[in-house]
Structures are given as structure tokens and as C-alpha cells.
Enzyme design. Structure first.
Site, PDB file in Angstrom:
ATOM      1  N   SER A  41       3.934 -60.204  26.728  1.00 45.06           N
ATOM      2  CA  SER A  41       4.781 -61.206  27.389  1.00 45.06           C
ATOM      3  C   SER A  41       6.243 -60.919  27.075  1.00 45.06           C
ATOM      4  CB  SER A  41       4.421 -62.628  26.931  1.00 45.06           C
ATOM      5  OG  SER A  41       5.004 -62.899  25.669  1.00 45.06           O
ATOM      6  N   GLY A  42       7.107 -61.553  27.807  1.00 46.32           N
ATOM      7  CA  GLY A  42       8.546 -61.348  27.633  1.00 46.32           C
ATOM      8  C   GLY A  42       9.194 -62.359  26.714  1.00 46.32           C
TER       9      GLY A  42
END
Length: 182
Positions: A41-42
């Protein structure tokens, strides 16, 4: 034919080296010395990007400080979450840790209760996690395995180069002198 054999041997030895490296990583992971983590994920961007490979080592919970990036098990997802510690306080025989992703607006929904050792990322390899994920899918792994077997077969089937006759400098010089003397 010799050139083809040399290329096949170089490729085979390169793949063998990669295989040994994978074996060492597997052994260190199985022994609990390291934990490879692929970022999915970012939440920690731009410092830690989606697709990066993190190599985490065990760190004592008592050594953690606010600002450290750690990977802790989430009660919500039963997976490791890698975020930055924003608060830590003693709680019984362990600690209560509050974390937040650098790219997140809010802190994580639940605090993390920890004792003993935790995983702390020590090495970051940009983009390598994406490569590992792709390489381990059957659509990539099976053709790679077939290619490796083909390379092995090629190196075994092609004839080995004929050994060149080696002569010493003295023998060559004597032969040249004998030729000139005639």
C-alpha cells in the site's frame, strides 16, 4: 557452437548464483533472523513506496522510540502493518504503541500491544517487491523453470570445446629457432 555454449554456461552460473542467494534468504527467514516484507500500500509514501522490498530484523520492544518505523501485527487484518511510531507507553509487561502511515491523515484505528521482539525494517530495496511478486506467480515461475532446464540441457548436450595444445615459451622459441636455422 562454442559461443552458444559459453552464453548458456554464463546464464546457468548466473541463475545458480541467484538460486544460492535465494537459499540463503530462505534459510535466514526460516531461522527467524530476517523477515522479507513486500509493501502493498502507499501508506508510507514517498519514503517507502508500494512494491518496495523491506528486509526486517528483530528488535527488542524496549529499544523502540517515537519516530521508528516498525512492522507490527494488526488485530484487524492479522497481517503485519509497517508504519511509523507516533506514541509509545509502558503497559504492564509490554508496551502500547500508536502508529501512523507517513502518507495517512490519521493514526491507525487500533493501538498495538507488544512484548518481546518486533520486526524493524533495516534494508529497503526499491521496486524489488514487485519483481518478487511477479516472479513467484505460476505464469512466470513455470516458464523460468522450463528455461532453466533447457539451459542445463543445452550445456550438457553441446560438445565441450577441444582443449588447445599448450606449449611453453621455451618450446615455441626452440621450434622457431629450428625453423629459422633450416
Amino acid at each position: 557452437m562454442n559461443t552458444l555454449r559459453r552464453i548458456a554456461m554464463i546464464a546457468l552460473w548466473t541463475l545458480a548464483g541467484v538460486g544460492v542467494l535465494c537459499g540463503v534468504v530462505w534459510g535466514a527467514t526460516a531461522a527467524g533472523v530476517i523477515k522479507p516484507l513486500i509493501v502493498i500500500s502507499g501508506s508510507m509514501e514517498p519514503g517507502i513506496m508500494t512494491g518496495d522490498l523491506l528486509i526486517a530484523t528483530k528488535t527488542a520492544a524496549s529499544d523502540l522510540e517515537v519516530g521508528d518505523v516498525v512492522s507490527l501485527p494488526s488485530e484487524l487484518t492479522d497481517k503485519l502493518v509497517t508504519h511509523r511510531i507516533v506514541a509509545i507507553e509502558a503497559a504492564g509487561d509490554g508496551y502500547l504503541v500508536t502508529m501512523k502511515g507517513d502518507n495517512n491523515e490519521f493514526e491507525d484505528a487500533l493501538d498495538y500491544s507488544i512484548t518481546g521482539d518486533v520486526w524493524k525494517p533495516e534494508v529497503q530495496v526499491p521496486g524489488a517487491g514487485s519483481i518478487v511478486m511477479r516472479a513467484t506467480t505460476p505464469a512466470v515461475a513455470v516458464p523460468l523453470l522450463i528455461g532453466l532446464v533447457a539451459l542445463l540441457g543445452l550445456t550438457l548436450l553441446l560438445p565441450a570445446p577441444e582443449p588447445r595444445e599448450r606449449t611453453s615459451r621455451r618450446a615455441r622459441a626452440q621450434a622457431l629457432n629450428a625453423e629459422v636455422a633450416r
